[in-house]
Design a protein around this motif. Structure first.
Motif, short mmCIF file in Angstrom:
data_model
loop_
_atom_site.label_atom_id
_atom_site.label_comp_id
_atom_site.label_asym_id
_atom_site.label_seq_id
_atom_site.Cartn_x
_atom_site.Cartn_y
_atom_site.Cartn_z
N PRO A 127 15.77 15.56 -47.75
CA PRO A 127 17.23 15.38 -47.83
C PRO A 127 17.63 13.90 -47.83
O PRO A 127 17.01 13.08 -47.13
N GLU A 128 18.64 13.57 -48.60
CA GLU A 128 19.21 12.22 -48.53
C GLU A 128 20.05 12.11 -47.26
O GLU A 128 20.77 13.04 -46.90
N MET A 129 19.93 10.97 -46.60
CA MET A 129 20.78 10.68 -45.45
C MET A 129 21.45 9.34 -45.69
O MET A 129 20.77 8.33 -45.91
N LEU A 130 22.77 9.35 -45.71
CA LEU A 130 23.56 8.15 -46.02
C LEU A 130 23.14 7.57 -47.37
O LEU A 130 22.95 6.37 -47.54
N GLY A 131 22.94 8.47 -48.33
CA GLY A 131 22.69 8.06 -49.70
C GLY A 131 21.28 7.65 -50.03
O GLY A 131 21.03 7.12 -51.11
N SER A 132 20.32 7.90 -49.12
CA SER A 132 18.94 7.48 -49.38
C SER A 132 17.96 8.42 -48.70
O SER A 132 18.26 9.01 -47.65
N ARG A 133 16.77 8.55 -49.30
CA ARG A 133 15.69 9.31 -48.68
C ARG A 133 14.76 8.42 -47.85
O ARG A 133 13.79 8.89 -47.27
N SER A 134 15.03 7.12 -47.80
CA SER A 134 14.16 6.18 -47.10
C SER A 134 14.09 6.45 -45.60
O SER A 134 15.08 6.86 -44.98
N THR A 135 12.93 6.17 -45.03
CA THR A 135 12.70 6.36 -43.60
C THR A 135 13.08 5.10 -42.84
O THR A 135 12.64 4.00 -43.17
N PHE A 136 13.90 5.27 -41.81
CA PHE A 136 14.20 4.19 -40.85
C PHE A 136 13.77 4.70 -39.49
O PHE A 136 14.50 5.37 -38.78
N ASN A 137 12.52 4.38 -39.12
CA ASN A 137 11.89 4.95 -37.93
C ASN A 137 12.68 4.72 -36.66
O ASN A 137 12.81 5.61 -35.82
N LYS A 138 13.20 3.51 -36.48
CA LYS A 138 13.78 3.14 -35.18
C LYS A 138 15.06 3.90 -34.87
O LYS A 138 15.45 3.99 -33.70
N ALA A 139 15.70 4.45 -35.89
CA ALA A 139 16.90 5.26 -35.66
C ALA A 139 16.66 6.73 -35.94
O ALA A 139 17.56 7.55 -35.75
N GLY A 140 15.44 7.08 -36.40
CA GLY A 140 15.15 8.47 -36.70
C GLY A 140 15.96 9.00 -37.88
O GLY A 140 16.47 10.12 -37.85
N VAL A 141 16.05 8.19 -38.93
CA VAL A 141 16.89 8.53 -40.08
C VAL A 141 16.01 8.60 -41.32
O VAL A 141 15.14 7.75 -41.54
N GLY A 142 16.26 9.59 -42.19
CA GLY A 142 15.56 9.70 -43.46
C GLY A 142 14.16 10.27 -43.31
O GLY A 142 13.76 10.76 -42.25
N GLY A 143 13.39 10.20 -44.40
CA GLY A 143 12.04 10.71 -44.37
C GLY A 143 12.01 12.20 -44.05
O GLY A 143 12.88 12.97 -44.44
N ILE A 144 11.00 12.61 -43.29
CA ILE A 144 10.90 13.98 -42.77
C ILE A 144 11.12 13.91 -41.27
O ILE A 144 10.36 13.26 -40.56
#
Length: 324
Positions: free
Chosen positions: A123-140
């Motif tokens: 799923p896209e989160m805030l317009g992107s599928r990129s992973t931002f580990n430190k906030a737990g956003v994107g990716g799987i």
């Protein structure tokens, strides 16, 4: 689906240019460190250059394919192999359902990229599928991939047997020394003339205390201009302190005497000066550098940096591919 058998070291889903427009809310762009290699991997498998793919850092993963597809591996040489048979980098390769792809430790460079025909369908989160580990956003589930996970892939039809010509690939070094372009500013006038010359003529070593937030550098001491040492109290006590202001991506953030290059997952603002900025066209070099390697900085104008970015973008198109 792509099943993760071994995760590697912080292997993550990224897309390009990443998560734009949310930095003021605490969400940096993220995206691939070496966007040149990343885009080329996608182009090889018939995707848009920015489609979601895997970034593999230092030690690559092992994957099992749930269906027939076309893949490409670019960037660092992690000695990719399908069912223990080596495959070439910078080529599109047909794989069958049930086959496995394994990457090992990087022999040259630091980050490899694996693209799959269709790209990831997380799923896209805030317009992107990129992973931002430190906030737990994107990716799987918001984090780097884990063993046992199944990664969903969109439908796609790639063409095997294509290659990126050698002259269109980034020159990933083996001599452990990198020439990195920088633009002056936004706070270069806080450093005196001697300090500016020292920065541009001295070797700087990439510290092991570095990650996708910032690249910490070890090198000579900085010296400061009068405006840094004789300033209003609201700017703070250290010469490198300044009243909080925005940071550009790539800023060389001077925390006391320690320069830190703010990279893909870096902060958007703070109270330290940024004498120089690494432009986006030089980020591929940062992405392929390992701790202990040396940086030599080369001053370029903003116009020159923009021209470099345009030249890289023009290489990352399907019309430049050749038959292997």
């Amino acid at each position: 689906m792509i099943r993760i058998l071994k995760a590697g070291l912080e292997t993550s889903i990224q897309d390009y240019p990443g998560r734009l427009g949310y930095w003021n809310q605490g969400f940096p762009p993220s995206g691939p460190m070496d966007s040149w290699s990343f885009r080329m991997a996608n182009v090889l498998v018939g995707n848009a250059p920015g489609a979601a793919a895997l970034e593999c850092q230092f030690l690559g993963p092992s994957l099992e394919f749930g269906s027939d597809t076309v893949i490409a591996v670019t960037g660092a040489d992690m000695r990719p192999a399908i069912d223990d048979e080596p495959i070439p980098l910078w080529h599109s390769i047909a794989v069958k359902a049930g086959q496995t792809l394994a990457l090992s430790a990087a022999r040259t460079g630091a980050r490899a990229y694996i693209a799959f025909a269709g790209g990831f369908a997380n799923p896209e989160m805030l317009g992107s599928r990129s992973t931002f580990n430190k906030a737990g956003v994107g990716g799987i589930d918001g984090h780097s991939v884990k063993a046992g996970q199944d990664l969903p892939v969109l439908d796609g039809r790639g063409t095997p047997g294509l290659a990126v010509p050698g002259g269109l690939r980034p020159d990933i070094r083996t001599d452990k020394a990198w020439d990195i372009e920088v633009c002056a500013g936004p706070n270069d006038d806080w450093i005196d003339v001697a300090g500016q010359e020292r920065f541009l003529t001295s070797p700087w070593t990439l510290s092991a205390k570095s990650d996708r937030t910032g690249f910490r550098l070890d090198g000579p001491r900085w010296t400061f201009a009068e405006k840094a040492t004789n300033k209003p109290k609201e700017h703070g006590s250290l010469p490198s302190n300044i009243i909080d202001h925005g940071y550009p991506m790539g800023a060389i953030n001077l925390a006391g005497q320690t320069p830190i290059i703010l990279v893909n997952d870096g902060p958007s603002m703070g109270g330290f000066i940024n004498p120089y900025t690494v432009p986006s066209a030089a980020f591929w070099k940062l992405g392929q550098a390992k701790p202990g390697e040396t940086f030599h900085f080369k001053l370029v104008s903003v116009a020159q940096a923009q021209d470099l970015a345009v030249r890289i973008a023009r290489r990352c198109v399907a019309g430049n591919l050749v038959k292997a």
